[in-house]
Design a protein around this motif. Structure first.
Motif, PDB file in Angstrom:
ATOM      1  N   VAL A 128     -36.090  10.653  -7.760  1.00 55.01           N
ATOM      2  CA  VAL A 128     -37.263  11.459  -7.397  1.00 55.01           C
ATOM      3  C   VAL A 128     -37.827  10.879  -6.098  1.00 55.01           C
ATOM      4  CG1 VAL A 128     -39.535  12.289  -8.092  1.00 55.01           C
ATOM      5  CG2 VAL A 128     -37.758  11.916  -9.832  1.00 55.01           C
ATOM      6  N   TYR A 129     -37.746  11.670  -5.044  1.00 60.52           N
ATOM      7  CA  TYR A 129     -38.226  11.243  -3.733  1.00 60.52           C
ATOM      8  C   TYR A 129     -39.511  11.988  -3.385  1.00 60.52           C
ATOM      9  CZ  TYR A 129     -33.298   9.841  -3.325  1.00 60.52           C
ATOM     10  OH  TYR A 129     -32.064   9.297  -3.541  1.00 60.52           O
ATOM     11  N   ALA A 130     -40.312  11.356  -2.514  1.00 62.81           N
ATOM     12  CA  ALA A 130     -41.474  12.056  -1.976  1.00 62.81           C
ATOM     13  C   ALA A 130     -41.211  12.341  -0.505  1.00 62.81           C
ATOM     14  CB  ALA A 130     -42.709  11.181  -2.112  1.00 62.81           C
ATOM     15  N   LEU A 131     -41.661  13.490  -0.048  1.00 59.64           N
ATOM     16  CA  LEU A 131     -41.689  13.760   1.396  1.00 59.64           C
ATOM     17  C   LEU A 131     -43.171  13.880   1.741  1.00 59.64           C
ATOM     18  CD1 LEU A 131     -39.587  16.398   3.363  1.00 59.64           C
ATOM     19  CD2 LEU A 131     -41.945  15.859   3.908  1.00 59.64           C
ATOM     20  N   GLY A 132     -43.689  12.890   2.468  1.00 60.16           N
ATOM     21  CA  GLY A 132     -45.122  12.852   2.731  1.00 60.16           C
ATOM     22  C   GLY A 132     -45.427  13.043   4.202  1.00 60.16           C
ATOM     23  N   SER A 211     -23.126  13.772  -0.675  1.00 58.77           N
ATOM     24  CA  SER A 211     -24.477  13.515  -1.190  1.00 58.77           C
ATOM     25  C   SER A 211     -24.703  12.066  -1.587  1.00 58.77           C
ATOM     26  CB  SER A 211     -24.724  14.349  -2.436  1.00 58.77           C
ATOM     27  OG  SER A 211     -24.515  15.680  -2.151  1.00 58.77           O
ATOM     28  N   SER A 212     -23.655  11.435  -2.121  1.00 57.10           N
ATOM     29  CA  SER A 212     -23.865  10.073  -2.618  1.00 57.10           C
ATOM     30  C   SER A 212     -24.241   9.137  -1.474  1.00 57.10           C
ATOM     31  CB  SER A 212     -22.606   9.570  -3.328  1.00 57.10           C
ATOM     32  OG  SER A 212     -21.566   9.445  -2.384  1.00 57.10           O
ATOM     33  N   GLU A 213     -23.812   9.472  -0.251  1.00 53.26           N
ATOM     34  CA  GLU A 213     -24.161   8.590   0.871  1.00 53.26           C
ATOM     35  C   GLU A 213     -25.642   8.702   1.236  1.00 53.26           C
ATOM     36  OE1 GLU A 213     -20.251   8.031   3.409  1.00 53.26           O
ATOM     37  OE2 GLU A 213     -20.507  10.090   2.722  1.00 53.26           O
ATOM     38  N   VAL A 214     -26.182   9.905   1.068  1.00 50.67           N
ATOM     39  CA  VAL A 214     -27.625  10.070   1.290  1.00 50.67           C
ATOM     40  C   VAL A 214     -28.375   9.276   0.213  1.00 50.67           C
ATOM     41  CG1 VAL A 214     -29.536  11.722   1.393  1.00 50.67           C
ATOM     42  CG2 VAL A 214     -27.287  12.373   2.295  1.00 50.67           C
ATOM     43  N   ILE A 215     -27.947   9.457  -1.032  1.00 53.43           N
ATOM     44  CA  ILE A 215     -28.625   8.787  -2.147  1.00 53.43           C
ATOM     45  C   ILE A 215     -28.499   7.269  -2.028  1.00 53.43           C
ATOM     46  CG2 ILE A 215     -28.516   8.442  -4.675  1.00 53.43           C
ATOM     47  CD1 ILE A 215     -27.944  11.509  -4.832  1.00 53.43           C
ATOM     48  N   ASN A 216     -27.322   6.786  -1.637  1.00 54.80           N
ATOM     49  CA  ASN A 216     -27.153   5.333  -1.492  1.00 54.80           C
ATOM     50  C   ASN A 216     -27.990   4.771  -0.355  1.00 54.80           C
ATOM     51  OD1 ASN A 216     -25.479   4.908  -3.668  1.00 54.80           O
ATOM     52  ND2 ASN A 216     -23.630   5.422  -2.512  1.00 54.80           N
ATOM     53  N   THR A 217     -28.168   5.551   0.693  1.00 53.07           N
ATOM     54  CA  THR A 217     -29.007   5.093   1.811  1.00 53.07           C
ATOM     55  C   THR A 217     -30.468   5.003   1.367  1.00 53.07           C
ATOM     56  OG1 THR A 217     -27.481   6.100   3.368  1.00 53.07           O
ATOM     57  CG2 THR A 217     -29.686   5.580   4.205  1.00 53.07           C
ATOM     58  N   LEU A 218     -30.882   5.956   0.541  1.00 51.54           N
ATOM     59  CA  LEU A 218     -32.274   5.956   0.082  1.00 51.54           C
ATOM     60  C   LEU A 218     -32.518   4.945  -1.033  1.00 51.54           C
ATOM     61  CD1 LEU A 218     -33.024   9.793   0.179  1.00 51.54           C
ATOM     62  CD2 LEU A 218     -33.739   8.043   1.811  1.00 51.54           C
ATOM     63  N   ARG A 219     -31.434   4.351  -1.536  1.00 53.76           N
ATOM     64  CA  ARG A 219     -31.557   3.388  -2.635  1.00 53.76           C
ATOM     65  C   ARG A 219     -32.368   2.161  -2.228  1.00 53.76           C
ATOM     66  NH1 ARG A 219     -26.482   3.916  -5.709  1.00 53.76           N
ATOM     67  NH2 ARG A 219     -27.660   5.569  -6.705  1.00 53.76           N
ATOM     68  N   SER A 220     -32.494   1.904  -0.925  1.00 53.27           N
ATOM     69  CA  SER A 220     -33.314   0.777  -0.468  1.00 53.27           C
ATOM     70  C   SER A 220     -34.760   0.937  -0.888  1.00 53.27           C
ATOM     71  CB  SER A 220     -33.281   0.672   1.058  1.00 53.27           C
ATOM     72  OG  SER A 220     -31.984   0.478   1.508  1.00 53.27           O
ATOM     73  N   GLY A 221     -35.165   2.168  -1.241  1.00 51.49           N
ATOM     74  CA  GLY A 221     -36.541   2.404  -1.692  1.00 51.49           C
ATOM     75  C   GLY A 221     -37.527   2.321  -0.538  1.00 51.49           C
ATOM     76  N   LEU A 317     -33.011   6.515   7.878  1.00 49.58           N
ATOM     77  CA  LEU A 317     -33.246   5.085   7.643  1.00 49.58           C
ATOM     78  C   LEU A 317     -33.840   4.879   6.259  1.00 49.58           C
ATOM     79  CD1 LEU A 317     -34.970   4.031  11.013  1.00 49.58           C
ATOM     80  CD2 LEU A 317     -32.521   4.015  10.451  1.00 49.58           C
ATOM     81  N   GLY A 318     -33.335   3.931   5.514  1.00 54.01           N
ATOM     82  CA  GLY A 318     -33.907   3.564   4.209  1.00 54.01           C
ATOM     83  C   GLY A 318     -34.537   2.188   4.304  1.00 54.01           C
ATOM     84  N   GLY A 319     -35.610   1.965   3.561  1.00 49.75           N
ATOM     85  CA  GLY A 319     -36.278   0.659   3.603  1.00 49.75           C
ATOM     86  C   GLY A 319     -36.829   0.376   4.990  1.00 49.75           C
TER      87      GLY A 319
END
Ligand code: GDP
Length: 360
Positions: A128-132, A211-221, A317-319
């Motif tokens: 669950v991501y936020a776009l703010g 898609s998994s590459e987008v999700i893995n990049t965002l995994r940094s939180g 960019l993630g994190g």
């Protein structure tokens, strides 16, 4: 990446509508469902492309919460079951991620988005991501204070928070208000391309992003940031190495959704264009350049085959919370929070102890 979108409040609803419309017009089919939720009824009437849901009618009678984001939080908490119920069927088993979209400076979206993210995470297995949307520098103290508390709470709740600074994606000289249309259009195209980049069906090969590459990049939180730039390219890929480097540099250095955010834990570089025009060497060189620039060892790269005479670079960019711009915003939000909260009945000493409290 197949996504379900939920927009909260005025900005959230408008941006969600733009994203759903862009995805449908382009025939990408990445957006699996889109819902706009608001406590202000007139804002919902102006939306045509998404389903809508009014909340808090018993409290504010469809008139919205003004800039009171604590009321926005309370209303979402009271009506959470109805909102979750309305998502049945929209967050189908096909959605790989959920995005909750809101302007962080207002009331309904600012206060409601973190609550909804919290509950969605308990119910669904997908991220669950936020776009703010962050208020621009010239927006008032209440907007800054609201956005500070909302962001702080979102960072605690969401798997990642993609930030769009209202000072970023508009033309020079435009006022922020006048620029909303431009900004929303850019968000729709850029974030819409990011969603679609993992959905490519033609020319699928090893080099195509999924898609998994987008999700893995965002995994940094933490905070995520998106950059974009494009240029006309030659039909011969060998001639496009320089173009690929140029658009990648521009995407990261001048085209990000938050200015001057370049340090990150992880990144994804997507080069979009016709497969014949995309130079393998150029993509690899661009990926390595982003690795150096972001100081990250986790930089993924790939193609997004799409019909166009241009080559575009999307850099996710993630994190990316270690940015001067974000520090500056948080400082502004804390100062604004003190000014806003300095009510004669309240103890100022107490307020300064925790300059920015979570919303719940
Ligand atoms: P809410 O309806 O109470 O959630 O409040 P808004 O969505 O109007 O949030 C206000 C914040 O969002 C302010 O910082 C505005 O600058 C920003 N905002 C409002 N409308 C738009 C819009 O259409 N586009 C963008 N980018 N920002 C907006």
């Amino acid at each position: 990446m197949k996504v379900a979108l939920i927009g909260i409040g005025q900005a959230g609803g408008k941006v969600t509508e733009r994203l759903a419309r862009f995805d449908a017009n382009m025939g990408f089919d990445a957006v699996q469902g889109a819902l706009a939720v608001n406590s202000a009824e007139p804002d919902l009437h102006s939306l045509e492309f998404v389903d809508t849901q009014l909340i808090g009618a018993d409290r504010v009678n469809g008139h919205g919460v003004g800039g009171d984001n604590e009321l926005g939080t309370e209303i979402m908490q009271s009506d959470i079951q109805q909102v979750l119920g309305n998502l049945d069927g929209r967050v189908t088993s096909r959605a790989e991620a959920i995005f909750v979209i809101a302007g962080l400076g207002g009331g309904t979206g600012s206060g409601g988005a973190p609550v909804l993210v919290h509950h969605l995470k308990r119910v669904y297995d997908v991220p669950v991501y936020a776009l703010g949307v962050l208020p621009g520098r010239n927006e008032g103290a209440l907007y800054q204070a609201n956005a500070g508390r909302s962001l702080k709470t979102l960072l605690r709740e969401a798997d990642s928070t993609l930030l769009i600074d209202n000072d970023s994606w508009h033309e020079q000289g435009e006022s922020v208000e006048g620029a909303f249309e431009t900004i929303n259009e850019k968000i729709a195209r850029r974030v819409g391309l990011l969603f679609a980049s993992g959905e490519a069906t033609e020319g699928v090969g090893e080099s195509v992003v999924d898609s998994s590459e987008v999700i893995n990049t965002l995994r940094s939180g933490g905070v995520s940031v998106l950059g974009y730039a494009s240029e006309v390219a030659s039909e011969d890929s060998a001639e496009n190495i320089q173009v690929t480097m140029t658009v990648t540099r521009q995407a990261l250095l001048t085209g990000t959704s938050m200015p001057a955010a370049t340090a990150a834990d992880s990144a994804l570089v997507v080069i979009a264009g016709e497969p014949e025009r995309i130079p393998r060497k150029g993509v690899e060189r661009a990926r390595r350049w982003v690795e150096d620039e972001t100081d990250s060892m986790q930089v993924r790269g790939g193609d997004f085959p799409i019909e166009s005479e241009r080559l575009g670079a999307l850099v996710l960019l993630g994190g990316a919370e270690r940015s001067a711009r974000l520090d500056e915003f948080m400082e502004r939000a804390k100062t604004a929070n003190e000014t806003e909260a300095r009510d004669p009945d309240e103890n100022v000493d107490q307020l300064t102890d925790d300059r920015l409290e979570n919303l719940f």
